[in-house]
Design a protein around this motif. Structure first.
Motif, PDB file in Angstrom:
ATOM      1  N   ARG A  24       0.830  -1.209   0.000  1.00  0.00           N
ATOM      2  CA  ARG A  24       0.000   0.000   0.000  1.00  0.00           C
ATOM      3  C   ARG A  24       0.864   1.259   0.000  1.00  0.00           C
ATOM      4  O   ARG A  24       0.557   2.235  -0.692  1.00  0.00           O
ATOM      5  N   ARG A  39      -4.699   3.548  -1.038  1.00  0.00           N
ATOM      6  CA  ARG A  39      -5.769   2.660  -1.496  1.00  0.00           C
ATOM      7  C   ARG A  39      -5.975   1.518  -0.508  1.00  0.00           C
ATOM      8  O   ARG A  39      -5.041   1.088   0.168  1.00  0.00           O
ATOM      9  N   VAL A  50      -7.853  -3.416  -2.937  1.00  0.00           N
ATOM     10  CA  VAL A  50      -7.485  -2.916  -4.261  1.00  0.00           C
ATOM     11  C   VAL A  50      -6.031  -3.278  -4.565  1.00  0.00           C
ATOM     12  O   VAL A  50      -5.716  -3.872  -5.593  1.00  0.00           O
TER      13      VAL A  50
END
Length: 81
Positions: free
Chosen positions: A47, A71, A75
């Protein structure tokens, strides 16, 4: 998060990850809690790198890097390699 703060965060996570791997190599392996932490570190690193790449891309194209957003795990972890 500013780029420098992001670099520090990534470096701290990578250092913790290395320590966990080193402790696993002492012959005792990793405990369940250590394996969970290692998995969490890997996700947080993904991330963080994603956010860094977003910031760099936005800056390259004349956009505000501060508008990049962290995000969700769902995702980032589904990206194709």
């Amino acid at each position: 998060m500013a780029d420098l703060d992001l670099f520090h965060h990534i470096n701290a996570l990578a250092s913790e990850e290395e320590q966990l791997y080193a402790s696993a190599n002492d012959g005792s392996g990793l405990s369940a809690q250590q394996r969970e932490r290692l998995d969490a570190i890997k996700v947080e690193l993904d991330r963080s790198y994603d956010l860094l790449h977003q910031r760099q891309a936005r800056a390259e194209f004349g956009l505000n890097p501060d508008e990049a957003e962290l995000r969700p795990e769902e995702v980032v972890e589904r990206y194709q390699q």
